[in-house]
Scaffold this motif. Structure first.
Motif, PDB file in Angstrom:
ATOM      1  N   GLN A 183      40.886  42.178  37.202  1.00  0.00           N
ATOM      2  CA  GLN A 183      40.227  43.479  37.112  1.00  0.00           C
ATOM      3  C   GLN A 183      39.268  43.513  35.927  1.00  0.00           C
ATOM      4  O   GLN A 183      38.142  44.003  36.028  1.00  0.00           O
ATOM      5  N   ALA A 184      39.725  42.978  34.803  1.00  0.00           N
ATOM      6  CA  ALA A 184      38.900  42.996  33.599  1.00  0.00           C
ATOM      7  C   ALA A 184      37.648  42.135  33.759  1.00  0.00           C
ATOM      8  O   ALA A 184      36.554  42.517  33.332  1.00  0.00           O
ATOM      9  N   SER A 185      37.813  40.972  34.383  1.00  0.00           N
ATOM     10  CA  SER A 185      36.670  40.074  34.535  1.00  0.00           C
ATOM     11  C   SER A 185      35.633  40.631  35.499  1.00  0.00           C
ATOM     12  O   SER A 185      34.446  40.287  35.421  1.00  0.00           O
ATOM     13  N   MET A 186      36.053  41.503  36.433  1.00  0.00           N
ATOM     14  CA  MET A 186      35.135  42.058  37.411  1.00  0.00           C
ATOM     15  C   MET A 186      34.513  43.376  36.970  1.00  0.00           C
ATOM     16  O   MET A 186      33.536  43.829  37.565  1.00  0.00           O
ATOM     17  N   ALA A 187      35.055  43.980  35.899  1.00  0.00           N
ATOM     18  CA  ALA A 187      34.687  45.348  35.545  1.00  0.00           C
ATOM     19  C   ALA A 187      33.191  45.521  35.314  1.00  0.00           C
ATOM     20  O   ALA A 187      32.586  46.510  35.757  1.00  0.00           O
ATOM     21  N   ASN A 188      32.564  44.589  34.619  1.00  0.00           N
ATOM     22  CA  ASN A 188      31.144  44.721  34.277  1.00  0.00           C
ATOM     23  C   ASN A 188      30.270  43.685  34.973  1.00  0.00           C
ATOM     24  O   ASN A 188      29.155  43.407  34.529  1.00  0.00           O
ATOM     25  N   ARG A 189      30.781  43.121  36.053  1.00  0.00           N
ATOM     26  CA  ARG A 189      30.065  42.039  36.743  1.00  0.00           C
ATOM     27  C   ARG A 189      28.674  42.482  37.189  1.00  0.00           C
ATOM     28  O   ARG A 189      27.718  41.697  37.149  1.00  0.00           O
ATOM     29  N   ALA A 190      28.558  43.729  37.599  1.00  0.00           N
ATOM     30  CA  ALA A 190      27.290  44.213  38.145  1.00  0.00           C
ATOM     31  C   ALA A 190      26.199  44.334  37.087  1.00  0.00           C
ATOM     32  O   ALA A 190      25.033  44.589  37.425  1.00  0.00           O
ATOM     33  N   LEU A 191      26.536  44.125  35.814  1.00  0.00           N
ATOM     34  CA  LEU A 191      25.526  44.201  34.756  1.00  0.00           C
ATOM     35  C   LEU A 191      24.713  42.927  34.652  1.00  0.00           C
ATOM     36  O   LEU A 191      23.599  42.949  34.125  1.00  0.00           O
ATOM     37  N   ASN A 192      25.249  41.803  35.112  1.00  0.00           N
ATOM     38  CA  ASN A 192      24.616  40.505  34.920  1.00  0.00           C
ATOM     39  C   ASN A 192      23.763  40.135  36.132  1.00  0.00           C
ATOM     40  O   ASN A 192      24.273  40.007  37.247  1.00  0.00           O
ATOM     41  N   PRO A 193      22.461  39.920  35.946  1.00  0.00           N
ATOM     42  CA  PRO A 193      21.589  39.613  37.086  1.00  0.00           C
ATOM     43  C   PRO A 193      21.986  38.349  37.841  1.00  0.00           C
ATOM     44  O   PRO A 193      21.935  38.325  39.077  1.00  0.00           O
ATOM     45  N   THR A 194      22.367  37.308  37.115  1.00  0.00           N
ATOM     46  CA  THR A 194      22.728  36.051  37.764  1.00  0.00           C
ATOM     47  C   THR A 194      23.951  36.225  38.653  1.00  0.00           C
ATOM     48  O   THR A 194      23.999  35.706  39.782  1.00  0.00           O
ATOM     49  N   GLN A 195      24.955  36.962  38.163  1.00  0.00           N
ATOM     50  CA  GLN A 195      26.164  37.167  38.959  1.00  0.00           C
ATOM     51  C   GLN A 195      25.876  38.027  40.177  1.00  0.00           C
ATOM     52  O   GLN A 195      26.385  37.754  41.274  1.00  0.00           O
ATOM     53  N   VAL A 196      25.049  39.060  40.023  1.00  0.00           N
ATOM     54  CA  VAL A 196      24.682  39.897  41.163  1.00  0.00           C
ATOM     55  C   VAL A 196      23.941  39.063  42.205  1.00  0.00           C
ATOM     56  O   VAL A 196      24.190  39.169  43.414  1.00  0.00           O
ATOM     57  N   PHE A 197      23.031  38.217  41.731  1.00  0.00           N
ATOM     58  CA  PHE A 197      22.272  37.350  42.637  1.00  0.00           C
ATOM     59  C   PHE A 197      23.192  36.414  43.403  1.00  0.00           C
ATOM     60  O   PHE A 197      23.109  36.305  44.636  1.00  0.00           O
ATOM     61  N   GLN A 198      24.097  35.734  42.694  1.00  0.00           N
ATOM     62  CA  GLN A 198      24.987  34.781  43.363  1.00  0.00           C
ATOM     63  C   GLN A 198      25.961  35.479  44.298  1.00  0.00           C
ATOM     64  O   GLN A 198      26.285  34.942  45.365  1.00  0.00           O
ATOM     65  N   ASP A 199      26.438  36.667  43.934  1.00  0.00           N
ATOM     66  CA  ASP A 199      27.306  37.420  44.845  1.00  0.00           C
ATOM     67  C   ASP A 199      26.564  37.743  46.141  1.00  0.00           C
ATOM     68  O   ASP A 199      27.131  37.683  47.238  1.00  0.00           O
ATOM     69  N   THR A 200      25.290  38.069  46.018  1.00  0.00           N
ATOM     70  CA  THR A 200      24.485  38.372  47.203  1.00  0.00           C
ATOM     71  C   THR A 200      24.287  37.131  48.056  1.00  0.00           C
ATOM     72  O   THR A 200      24.389  37.179  49.283  1.00  0.00           O
ATOM     73  N   VAL A 201      23.993  35.999  47.404  1.00  0.00           N
ATOM     74  CA  VAL A 201      23.817  34.739  48.134  1.00  0.00           C
ATOM     75  C   VAL A 201      25.070  34.409  48.936  1.00  0.00           C
ATOM     76  O   VAL A 201      24.997  34.080  50.130  1.00  0.00           O
ATOM     77  N   ILE A 202      26.240  34.499  48.278  1.00  0.00           N
ATOM     78  CA  ILE A 202      27.498  34.177  48.964  1.00  0.00           C
ATOM     79  C   ILE A 202      27.735  35.117  50.139  1.00  0.00           C
ATOM     80  O   ILE A 202      28.131  34.688  51.239  1.00  0.00           O
ATOM     81  N   ALA A 203      27.489  36.399  49.931  1.00  0.00           N
ATOM     82  CA  ALA A 203      27.717  37.371  50.998  1.00  0.00           C
ATOM     83  C   ALA A 203      26.807  37.108  52.193  1.00  0.00           C
ATOM     84  O   ALA A 203      27.258  37.096  53.349  1.00  0.00           O
ATOM     85  N   VAL A 204      25.519  36.868  51.940  1.00  0.00           N
ATOM     86  CA  VAL A 204      24.581  36.651  53.042  1.00  0.00           C
ATOM     87  C   VAL A 204      24.886  35.351  53.778  1.00  0.00           C
ATOM     88  O   VAL A 204      24.875  35.309  55.010  1.00  0.00           O
ATOM     89  N   LEU A 205      25.163  34.273  53.027  1.00  0.00           N
ATOM     90  CA  LEU A 205      25.428  32.978  53.669  1.00  0.00           C
ATOM     91  C   LEU A 205      26.691  33.008  54.515  1.00  0.00           C
ATOM     92  O   LEU A 205      26.883  32.142  55.380  1.00  0.00           O
TER      93      LEU A 205
END
Length: 950
Positions: free
Chosen positions: A661-683
Motif C-alpha cells: 500500500q505504501a509503495s503504491m500510494a504516490n505512484r501516480a506522481l512519477n511520469p515514468t511509472q505512469v508511462f510503464q503502467d500504461t504500457v503494461i495495461a495496453v499490451l
C-alpha cells in the motif's frame, strides 16, 4: 559512455573488506605484543606477485595479469587520472565531452572507423566497449577476444589513440553536442536529478566538487570553441597521468611488448599543469535540508556523518576495515530484525559506514518511510543506532558477524582461480588512482583467519561511538511536494535526533536453538536415469515423479545454482482470490519456514552459503536458490520445507500488505511509472489481472486465501523439474536428491497452465500520456503478432533485432543527434500461445518525437525493402558467436538455458546448437524476417509527453 557520479550516502553501499582477490604469496600478520603490533601495523601490505606492475620512461604505468576466466578473452582499461575537477571555468563538461570524442575519430581510426572495426570483431558499442567520466578520473574499457591475434594486437593501438591521438574533428564536435545534451536529458531531467541538485551544496560543502559536476553546463556544451577542448586534452591526457591495465587469457610477455610498442612514443607536455587533489572540507556543525518535489513518490530521511577516509595500505588499515565490516553486518542485522516487526513504519532502512566521495567516507543512517509515518520511521531507525551507542553489541552478534565475514572471504578464496578478469581490473584501478593495496586473496584470507579473533566487542562499541560525531553532519529529508506542510522543520528534526535514545533498553539477542528440520524424511529413489554425453547432463526421474536435471560444471569451485518449476501459477487462481494469489509466495517467504520465523531463519542461516526461496508467476510455481557444495543438503532441506511446512505469519502478512500500500500510494506522481503502467495495461488489452495487482492496494486480499493458494500450488511435486548446475558431485548429490526431493508430496494431477487470453491488441494504436514537468519525452514502438515458435525462428528474430539496433543507433544518434541510447528488444514465447514483440525505445525532446518516430519507421521500411548489408550480417554473427562462447562458461546461463529447454519441451541434445543455427542467418533470411515481423498492421506507439505540451 557515461558519467559516473555516485555518492553512496544517497544510495548506501557497503562493501566487504576484500581489497585484492588473489596472490601467490601466503601471508598473515599476528599482533602478539605492543612492539610487534606497532611495527607490523605500519608495514605496507605486500603486492600480489601475480600482477606485473611497470612504468615506461614517459611515466605511464601498466598492470598485466594472466587470468583465464573467461577463456580466450581480455579486459583492457585505459585509466586517466583526470576528471571534471581539472576543468577550467570555460571547460565545464569538457572532460566528459573529451571521452565522447575519443570514439569520434583518432589519428589511426578516423571518424567512426574505430566503432565499426570493433563491431566487426564482435565487440558491441555500449554493451562492451565503453567509457566513463567522474570528478577525478576517466576510464576507457575495452573487452575483446584474444584468439584473434590481429584484433588483440590492434586493441593496444586503440588504447594509445585514446591516450594521446584524438583528432577532435570540428564537424564531429558539433554533432556530438546534441548527443551529450540528449544524454543530459535522458539521465538528468527527472525528479532524482532535481532532488540531487538541492542536496549537493550540503553534501559537497560548496567545495570545488560542487562547481565541477561532470555533465557541465548547457551553455558551454552548446558554444565552446574546438580549441578549448583541444587544450583540455593537451593539458591532461598525458602518460604520467595514465595507466594501462590488461587482464586476461594471454601471454603477459607479449602484452608488455605491445604496451611498450604503442605507448612509449607518447609524450608529456613541456609545461605540465599541476594535478591538484581536491577534497571536501569539513563543516563544524549539523546542516539540515528539507527537499520536496511534485514528482517525488517517497519520503526519505538521511543522516550523513562525514569522516576522513584512508586508503587501505597497511596491515592496520586492513584490520580497521575488517572491524568496520563487522560493524556494518551487526547493524544490518538489527535493521533487518526491526523490519520484521508487525507493520513497521518504514519501507527500506540502513545503517552503516562506507565510501562517500574522493578521500571522504561517511557513516549514514537512511530510512524510507511509509506515507505519513516519517516521524515514527526516523525515530525508530535512530533508536537502533542509539541503542548500539548506549549499550553496545552482544557477543553472539559479533560471533555471527565474524562467521559471516569469514564465510565471505573463504568463498572468494575458494574461487581464486575462477574469478572474472573484471574483479582484478577494478582492484588495479583503485591501486593506480588511490594507492589501495593489492595483496591478493591468499594474503587477505590468511590475514582475516589469523586476526579476526583479536577484534573484540570493546573495540566495536568504541567504533560506533566514534562514528556518531555531531559535527560534519548532514540531515536531509526528501518528500512529495504535496506533503510539504506536514514535514518537520529544522528544530523538530534535530529534536528527533537528540531524543532518539530516550527510554531505550539494551538489545536482546534471542538465540535460536530450534533445528531447521526436526525429522529427516524417508525419501524416495531414482526410478530412471539417463545421461547425455554431448551436454554432460544427467536426467533423473524419482519415484514420486519429480524430474531432476544435473549439470556438473567447472566454472566455479564453490557454487551450485538450483531452479525448480512446474506449470500452473496464478493462472489457476479464480478472479475472486487473484489479488491474494499474486502475493502468496512473497508472503510465505517473509513468514519464515517450518518452526522458524523469518528473523529466526536468518540467524540459523547466518554465515552459511545457502539461499532458497519460492515464487509463483502467471504460469509457473517455482523454487530457486544457490549454495556451496558443503551446504547443498541445507538447500535441499529448505526446498523440502517450502513444500511441506510453509509458515503462515500474521505479522508477515500485515507487513506485506502495508508495504505494498505504501509503495503504491504516490505512484501516480512519477511520469515514468505512469508511462510503464500504461504500457503494461495496453499490451495486455486492459485485462484486469495485468492492471489490478500493480495499481490497487490489495484491500481485498486475504491471508488465508493466499496461504491456501500457496499450499495448493506446492501440494504436488510430481510435475516439478529441478535443474542443478555447478560444482556437483553425482555420487554425493543423488543421495541428497533422493532423500529430500524424493520425499516431496506427489498427487500426480498432471496439470498445466490456463490460457486466460492475454494478448497484445492488433492494429495500429497510438497512446499518448501527458505526465511530467520536464522538457522530456519517452517513446516505445511495439511491433507484434502471432508466431511459430522454434529455435530457428528465434535466431532469425535475434538477428533482426540486432540489425534494427544498428540502424536505429546510427540513424537516431549519429545522424539525427536526437537521442543518447536507443534500445531495441525482442520477446518471443509459446506460453500460453506463441507470440512475439519487437520494441524500439528512446528518450528525446518533445519537439523531436514525431520526426524520430518517422525516422525509425523509415529505417524499418528500408530494411524490409533492401535487407541488411553484408557488414551488418557479419557484425551480428561474430557478436553472437562471441556472446555464446562467454555464456556457455556460466552456471547462471546453463541453469536457465536448461530450464527453458525443458519448459519448452525441447530437450537439449547439443550445447552449441545456437551457434550452429547462425548458419541459417543470411541477408535474405533477415530481410524476410523484417517483412514478416514488422510488415503487418500491428504497431503500437506509446508516447510520454510533458503536461505542458498539448
Amino acid at each position: 559512455m557515461t558519467i559516473r557520479f555516485l555518492i553512496p550516502a544517497l544510495t548506501l553501499l557497503f562493501a566487504t573488506p576484500s581489497l585484492a582477490q588473489r596472490t601467490a604469496e601466503v601471508g598473515a600478520v599476528q599482533f602478539q605484543n605492543a612492539s610487534q603490533q606497532s611495527i607490523a601495523a605500519q608495514s605496507l601490505l605486500p603486492v600480489d606477485s601475480d600482477v606485473k606492475i611497470g612504468k615506461l620512461a614517459n611515466g605511464l604505468t601498466y598492470y598485466i595479469r594472466k587470468n583465464t576466466e573467461p577463456s580466450k578473452r581480455a579486459l583492457l582499461n585505459l585509466v586517466v587520472n583526470v576528471g571534471s575537477l581539472m576543468e577550467d571555468n570555460n571547460q565545464l563538461g569538457l572532460a566528459h565531452f573529451t571521452e565522447h570524442m575519443a570514439f569520434n575519430g583518432t589519428r589511426d581510426f578516423p571518424k567512426n572507423e574505430l566503432i565499426n572495426y570493433l563491431q566487426q570483431a564482435g565487440v558491441k558499442f555500449g554493451a562492451d566497449v565503453n567509457a566513463s567520466t567522474s570528478f577525478n578520473e576517466t576510464i576507457y574499457k575495452l573487452p575483446l577476444p584474444t584468439d584473434d591475434l590481429q584484433v588483440f594486437e590492434k586493441s593496444f593501438s586503440i588504447l594509445a589513440n585514446w591516450a594521446g591521438l584524438v583528432t577532435f574533428d570540428e564537424d564531429a564536435i558539433d554533432r556530438e553536442r546534441g548527443i551529450i545534451l540528449e544524454e543530459e536529458r535522458s539521465r538528468g531531467k527527472n525528479v532524482a536529478e532535481r532532488v540531487k541538485q538541492q542536496a549537493l551544496p550540503l553534501l559537497l560543502n560548496d567545495s570545488h566538487y560542487a562547481a565541477r559536476l561532470p555533465i557541465g553546463t548547457e551553455q558551454i556544451l552548446k558554444t565552446f570553441k574546438p580549441d578549448v577542448i583541444k587544450q583540455f586534452y593537451k593539458d591532461w591526457y598525458r602518460p604520467n597521468l595514465q595507466a594501462v591495465i590488461a587482464v586476461g587469457d594471454f601471454d603477459p610477455v607479449q602484452v608488455e611488448y605491445l604496451i611498450k610498442k604503442n605507448f612509449s612514443k607518447l609524450k608529456n607536455p613541456k609545461s605540465e599543469r599541476a594535478r591538484v587533489n581536491y577534497s571536501i572540507p569539513p563543516s563544524l556543525s549539523t546542516k539540515v535540508k528539507v527537499i520536496t518535489d511534485p514528482e517525488q513518490t517517497s519520503t526519505r530521511f538521511q543522516m550523513i556523518v562525514r569522516h576522513q577516509g584512508t586508503p587501505i595500505k597497511t596491515a592496520e588499515d586492513l584490520r580497521k576495515s575488517i572491524a568496520r565490516s563487522l560493524l556494518n553486518r551487526m547493524l544490518g542485522g538489527r535493521v533487518a530484525e526491526w523490519r520484521q516487526q508487525e507493520n513497521p513504519p518504514m519501507l527500506i532502512g540502513s545503517i552503516g559506514y562506507g565510501n562517500f566521495l574522493a578521500d571522504i567516507d561517511a557513516f549514514t543512517i537512511a530510512v524510507t518511510a511509509k506515507p505519513g509515518q516519517l516521524e515514527q520511521a526516523t525515530k525508530q531507525i535512530l533508536a537502533i543506532n542509539e541503542q548500539a551507542i548506549q549499550f553496545g553489541f552482544t557477543e553472539t552478534e559479533l560471533q555471527r558477524a565474524k562467521t559471516s565475514l569469514l564465510n565471505t572471504i573463504e568463498r572468494q578464496w575458494k574461487e581464486k582461480n575462477k574469478n572474472n578478469s573484471s574483479r582484478y581490473v577494478n582492484e588495479y584501478v583503485a591501486h593506480f588512482l588511490k594507492g589501495t593495496a593489492i595483496p591478493g586473496i591468499d594474503y587477505e584470507y590468511n590475514f582475516i583467519k589469523q586476526n579476526l579473533q583479536y577484534i573484540n566487542i570493546a573495540e566495536l562499541n568504541a567504533l560506533i561511538v566514534a562514528l556518531n560525531q555531531t559535527d560534519n553532519r548532514i540531515v536531509i529529508v526528501e518528500a512529495p511536494e504535496k506533503d510539504k506542510d506536514l514535514l518537520p522543520d529544522e528544530p523538530m528534526l534535530l529534536s528527533w535526533i537528540n531524543t532518539a535514545g530516550e527510554g531505550i533498553t539494551p538489545y536482546q539477542d534471542n538465540i535460536v536453538t530450534t533445528p531447521l528440520l526436526r525429522k529427516i524424511p524417508l525419501g524416495g529413489q531414482v526410478s530412471l536415469k539417463k545421461e547425455n554425453p554431448k551436454t554432460g547432463v544427467t536426467e533423473l526421474i524419482l519415484t514420486n515423479g519429480v524430474k531432476v536435471i544435473l549439470k556438473p560444471t567447472p566454472f566455479k569451485n564453490d557454487q551450485i545454482i538450483i531452479n525448480g518449476y512446474s506449470y500452473g501459477g496464478t493462472s489457476h487462481a479464480p478472479d475472486s482470490i487473484y489479488s491474494s494469489a499474486s502475493v502468496a509466495a512473497l508472503f510465505v517467504n517473509r513468514s519464515g519456514i517450518g518452526d522458524l520465523s523469518k528473523g529466526q531463519l536468518n540467524k540459523v542461516l547466518s554465515g552459511r552459503s545457502v539461499n532458497v526461496s519460492s515464487a509463483i508467476s502467471e504460469f509457473t510455481e517455482s523454487v530457486s536458490g544457490n549454495s556451496s557444495p558443503a551446504e547443498l543438503e541445507t538447500a535441499m532441506q529448505l526446498i523440502y520445507l517450502l513444500f511441506t511446512q510453509p509458515r503462515k505469519d500474521s505479522i508477515a502478512w500485515s507487513s506485506t500488505i502495508s508495504q505494498h500500500q505504501a509503495s503504491m500510494a504516490n505512484r501516480a506522481l512519477n511520469p515514468t511509472q505512469v508511462f510503464q503502467d500504461t504500457v503494461i495495461a495496453v499490451l495486455n488489452n486492459y485485462n484486469p489481472r495485468k492492471t489490478k495487482n500493480g495499481l490497487t492496494d490489495l484491500r481485498d486480499a486475504s491471508m488465508d486465501d493466499a496461504y491456501q493458494f500457496y499450499k495448493d500450488r506446492f501440494a504436488d511435486a510430481s510435475d516439478f523439474t529441478f535443474v542443478l548446475v555447478g560444482a556437483l558431485d553425482a555420487a554425493e548429490t543423488i543421495p541428497l536428491v533422493e532423500k529430500y526431493l524424493g520425499a516431496l508430496p506427489a498427487l500426480h494431477r498432471k496439470e498445466s497452465y490456463i490460457d486466460a487470453g492475454f494478448r497484445i491488441p492488433s492494429g495500429k494504436i497510438r497512446k499518448i500520456i501527458h505526465k511530467g514537468i520536464e522538457d522530456k519525452s519517452r517513446v516505445q514502438l511495439v511491433y507484434s503478432g502471432n508466431y511459430t515458435y522454434s529455435a530457428e525462428a528465434n535466431m532469425q528474430l535475434e538477428a533482426l533485432k540486432e540489425v534494427i539496433n544498428y540502424r536505429i543507433l546510427n540513424r537516431l544518434r549519429a545522424q539525427e543527434n536526437g537521442v543518447y541510447t536507443p534500445t531495441v528488444s525482442v520477446a518471443y514465447t509459446n506460453i500460453p500461445k506463441a507470440g512475439y514483440s519487437i520494441t524500439i525505445s528512446f528518450n528525446c525532446a518533445p519537439d523531436n518525437v514525431r520526426h524520430l518516430i518517422d525516422a525509425s519507421i523509415e529505417e524499418i521500411t528500408n530494411l524490409k525493402e533492401n535487407g541488411p548489408t553484408a557488414t551488418e550480417l557479419h557484425k551480428f554473427k561474430v557478436a553472437q558467436q562471441r556472446m555464446k562462447e562467454m555464456q556457455i562458461e556460466s552456471n547462471v546461463w546453463w541453469v536457465y538455458y536448461l530450464r527453458e529447454q525443458y519448459m519448452q519441451r525441447d530437450v537439449p541434445d547439443e550445447e552449441l546448437r545456437e551457434i550452429q543455427l547462425l548458419d541459417t542467418v543470411t541477408i535474405h533470411s533477415i530481410q524476410s524476417a523484417a517483412k514478416q515481423y514488422t510488415g503487418g498492421e500491428n504497431l503500437i506507439e506509446f508516447i510520454l509527453m510533458p503536461e505542458s505540451v498539448d
